[in-house]
Design a protein around this motif. Sequence first.
Motif: not given
Length: 236
Positions: A92-105, A115-122
């Motif tokens: 699909x035509x979603x910009x990569x920078x709009x995708x958020x997935x926690x970093x398992x590493x 940071x993940x919580x903060x990004x959701x808030x923002x």
Amino acid sequence: MNIITVKDYDTMSKMAAGIIAAQINTKPDTVLGLATGSSPLGTYRNLIEMNQNGLVDFSKVVTFNLDEYCGLSRENPQSYYYFMMENLFKHVNIPKENIHIPNGLAKDTDEECKNYELQIKKANGVDLQLLGIGFNGHIGFNEPDDVFHNFTRRVKLTQSTIEANKRFFESADDVPRYAISMGIKTIMSARKIILVAGPEKREIIDKLREEVCTPQVPASILHYHPDCTVFWAEKE
Ligand code: GLP
């Protein structure tokens, strides 16, 4: 919580995709909360088809996935990042920078979770959260426990989840023991929630019908959400 029984998996997937597409068409910069697993696969297939037929546009959509295994890289075919790329994002035509997935590493897991919580808030919170459900009632990787855990954090997977998810790995030993998962409060803060479940989830959906809210069945908290619909497909 509204539990709707649908005749089969395809119908359920079309209904869920229709709700998501309508949400995006009403608010093009919708923030979606997304899930992995076999339950939402059909929903993603329908969304891809709609996107490719010009019926829904992902160019302004922002996404936050529920969870990720700890210790797996994005290139690992068992990681949820890989799953999302293969089953939705790359089609699909979603910009990569709009995708958020926690970093398992992430070296510092606590920092990653904060940071993940903060990004959701923002992003001004999740407009529409799509969920699956584990056989034990988990949502994201919020496993049965004595209390509900509020925010994104590192969780230890239960033996039953390791058993359920080993089908994707060479053996149960290869299933990571930990994951990063959005918390219950994170999920409950979404303005709208839809949960999709196939026929194999009959027992846990029946448990939800009892309308008892307990942290031993994490999904039962959804009874307290003002706009939550559960779709249960009676047949494959
Ligand atoms: C995993 C995911 C959940 C998902 C569950 C059910 O454990 N962390 O978000 O809902 O599996 O998966 P499935 O839909 O394949 O049964």
